[in-house]
Design a protein around this motif. Structure first.
Motif, mmCIF file in Angstrom:
data_model
loop_
_atom_site.group_PDB
_atom_site.id
_atom_site.type_symbol
_atom_site.label_atom_id
_atom_site.label_comp_id
_atom_site.label_asym_id
_atom_site.label_seq_id
_atom_site.Cartn_x
_atom_site.Cartn_y
_atom_site.Cartn_z
ATOM 1 N N ASP A 45 2.180 6.606 -6.917
ATOM 2 C CA ASP A 45 1.136 7.562 -7.333
ATOM 3 C C ASP A 45 1.582 9.017 -7.172
ATOM 4 N N GLU A 49 1.247 4.160 -2.954
ATOM 5 C CA GLU A 49 1.099 5.610 -2.687
ATOM 6 C C GLU A 49 2.305 6.377 -3.217
ATOM 7 N N LYS A 88 0.847 -1.211 0.000
ATOM 8 C CA LYS A 88 0.000 0.000 0.000
ATOM 9 C C LYS A 88 0.881 1.260 0.000
#
Ligand SMILES: [Fe+2]
Length: 367
Positions: free
Chosen positions: A168, A165, A161
């Motif tokens: 991104d 992030e 996760k």
């Protein structure tokens, strides 16, 4: 970290809690103030001693006890706190707290402390930083990650996760500040870590920490991969290793990656480091933050380090501060801004009560 390891961690904590409570019933039944005072002092000292021994020293015994030392630390510390509460109540109210009440307080404190520390280790949060300089012509944003210690302390989904992030965010590049794997990491875990980090979609630069090459693995049945296999894996995933080398990222920004200080003579003297382009903003990445003489001599504009995990276990951050500087956060060493990250994970135990697991989002702005 697998579900089985989480279960193992909580079971060890529960078993120690039960044993400690049962053993202490005779002491706490009609226990005097002195018993509570001595209990507090002994348990708090042993607890902090175990935590210090776990974190600061390489010991064959400690390294082969799995999660037991950290569980013992947490249970003893919370039980010491229950003794302290019982002592204060006794002094203030003049009444003797029943052993059942002290036992209940101890169990509740342990549960709260262990659940907080375990959950805190699984939550990875970004931390934003802004540094300005008239050496910069353009804005730059990059991410600094250190101390992943893949993968004893965090679940794979927590790591995935955070990496999603980071991808991104589309930073210009990512700097890996060492201890990405650990002396306990398997060859498969090592390959998995670098496959993930090499797939962020941006250039990635890496420096070694003190654990990556498994130089202490003799304590735990030997290394699971060789330094050559590690280097080959890092490079084959498109990651650039900076070992006392520079990477010129633009006409105003240079990264200098240092060999880890634990490697002794393998680390360049500052005078032998490659020359940095005149006038460029220099970001030095050095796993350990303690080499202040090197920081002063290098004169980088910014140094990013990890290694300390911000102490990881309460109250180690205060104990560390008695002997070393630069534990966690922002410092100024000469003209260099130094930031010491708490790390994206921590050392081996699935437990962090000091600070949070961070990756650092570094913004460099022209003044
Ligand atoms: Fe380290």
């Amino acid at each position: 970290m697998t579900v089985l390891r989480f279960i193992e961690w909580f079971v060890i904590v529960a078993v120690i809690t039960v044993i400690l409570q049962v053993v202490q019933i005779p002491l706490r039944t009609g226990g005097s103030a002195l018993v509570y005072l001595l209990g507090f002092i002994i348990k708090a000292a042993v607890s902090v001693g175990i935590a210090l021994y776990c974190m600061a020293f390489c010991s064959k015994l400690i390294w082969n006890l799995g999660y037991l030392p950290a569980a013992l630390y947490a249970v003893l510390l919370c039980d010491a706190a229950a003794d302290l509460i019982a002592l204060v109540i006794r002094i203030l109210r003049g009444t003797e707290p029943g052993f059942q009440a002290v036992m209940l307080v101890s169990i509740l404190l342990t549960a709260g402390f262990v659940i907080y520390g375990t959950v805190n280790m699984q939550i990875i949060v970004p931390k934003e930083h802004v540094y300005t300089s008239d050496k910069l012509h353009d804005k730059h944003t990059f991410v600094f990650i250190s101390d992943l210690h893949y993968s004893a302390a965090q679940s794979e989904s927590a790591v995935d996760k955070a990496l999603r992030e980071i991808a991104d965010l589309k930073p210009e590049f990512v700097l890996l500040g060492g201890d990405i794997t650990d002396d306990r990491s398997t060859a498969e875990e090592m390959r998995e870590a670098y496959e993930k980090l090499g797939s962020l979609g941006v250039p990635v630069y890496y420096i070694y920490g003190n654990h990556d090459r498994q130089s202490h693995a003799d304590y735990i049945r030997g290394a699971k991969y060789t330094p050559e296999e590690l280097e080959e894996t890092i490079r084959s995933n498109g990651i650039t290793i900076l070992r006392d080398e520079i990477a010129v990222l633009s006409d105003d920004l240079v990264v200098l990656g240092r060999e880890d200080a634990s490697r002794g003579d393998e680390r360049c003297a500052v005078r032998d480091l490659p020359a940095r382009p005149e006038g460029a903003y220099v970001v030095c990445v050095d796993h350990s933050p303690y080499q202040e003489e090197d920081i002063l001599a290098t004169g980088a504009d910014l140094q990013l380090s990890g290694h300390t995990h911000a102490g990881q276990f309460f109250p180690l951050q205060y104990v560390y501060r008695l002997s070393v500087n630069n534990i966690y956060g922002d410092y100024k060493v000469g003209s260099t801004d130094l930031y010491v990250s708490s790390g994206i994970a921590g050392w081996y135990f699935p437990f962090r009560t000091v600070a949070h697991c961070n990756y650092e989002v570094i913004n460099l702005d022209p003044r």
